[in-house]
Design a protein around this motif. Structure first.
Motif, short mmCIF file in Angstrom:
data_model
loop_
_atom_site.label_atom_id
_atom_site.label_comp_id
_atom_site.label_asym_id
_atom_site.label_seq_id
_atom_site.Cartn_x
_atom_site.Cartn_y
_atom_site.Cartn_z
N ARG A 104 -7.75 -0.04 -6.82
CA ARG A 104 -8.73 -0.30 -6.05
C ARG A 104 -9.90 0.76 -6.26
O ARG A 104 -10.98 0.43 -5.90
CB ARG A 104 -8.27 -0.07 -4.61
CG ARG A 104 -7.41 -1.00 -4.06
CD ARG A 104 -8.02 -2.46 -3.98
NE ARG A 104 -6.97 -3.40 -3.44
CZ ARG A 104 -6.97 -4.71 -3.56
NH1 ARG A 104 -8.14 -5.30 -4.16
NH2 ARG A 104 -6.42 -5.66 -3.13
N SER A 123 -2.12 -3.11 -6.61
CA SER A 123 -3.73 -3.13 -7.01
C SER A 123 -4.50 -1.90 -7.23
O SER A 123 -4.50 -1.16 -6.16
CB SER A 123 -4.35 -4.48 -6.13
OG SER A 123 -3.70 -5.56 -6.27
N THR A 165 0.83 -1.15 -0.04
CA THR A 165 0.18 0.08 -0.08
C THR A 165 0.89 1.25 -0.16
O THR A 165 2.10 1.21 0.09
CB THR A 165 -0.97 0.10 1.31
OG1 THR A 165 -0.05 0.15 2.44
CG2 THR A 165 -1.94 -1.26 1.33
N ARG A 167 -14.03 -9.07 -8.00
CA ARG A 167 -12.73 -9.02 -8.91
C ARG A 167 -12.69 -9.95 -10.00
O ARG A 167 -11.50 -10.39 -10.24
CB ARG A 167 -11.64 -8.96 -8.13
CG ARG A 167 -11.67 -7.49 -7.10
CD ARG A 167 -10.37 -7.42 -6.39
NE ARG A 167 -10.52 -6.61 -5.43
CZ ARG A 167 -10.11 -6.80 -4.23
NH1 ARG A 167 -9.74 -7.90 -3.68
NH2 ARG A 167 -10.24 -5.84 -3.02
#
Length: 88
Positions: free
Chosen positions: A58, A56, A37, A82
């Motif tokens: 989001r 990823s 993150t 997803r």
């Protein structure tokens, strides 16, 4: 090589990732992924020595792109789990 260091997340596998980065010795790229993150990437970089990371997406963002080839999958058709389906 995309890896979480054999753990559920890259931060949890940081020690193993650091060993891989050292062993790779800039011959290949070791890319930590899973659970990376904006809040933990700097610490993960310090702990592992890695310089490239996998994140990823989001949130959905509108694209200024005007032309979209109908036969090319672009990720717009993903459900809440997803699971993404190619355009037909």
């Amino acid at each position: 090589v995309l890896t979480s260091g054999g753990a559920a997340s890259a931060p949890e596998g940081a020690d193993a990732i650091a060993a891989l980065v050292k062993q790779a010795a800039d011959r290949i790229i070791i890319m930590p992924g899973a659970g990376v993150t904006p809040e933990n990437v700097a610490d993960l970089a310090r702990k592992t020595g890695a310089r490239e990371f996998h994140f990823s997406g989001r949130t959905a963002e509108s694209s200024p792109m005007r032309y979209r080839h109908e036969g090319v999958f672009d990720g717009r058709h993903c459900d809440h789990r997803r699971i993404c389906l190619p355009l037909h």
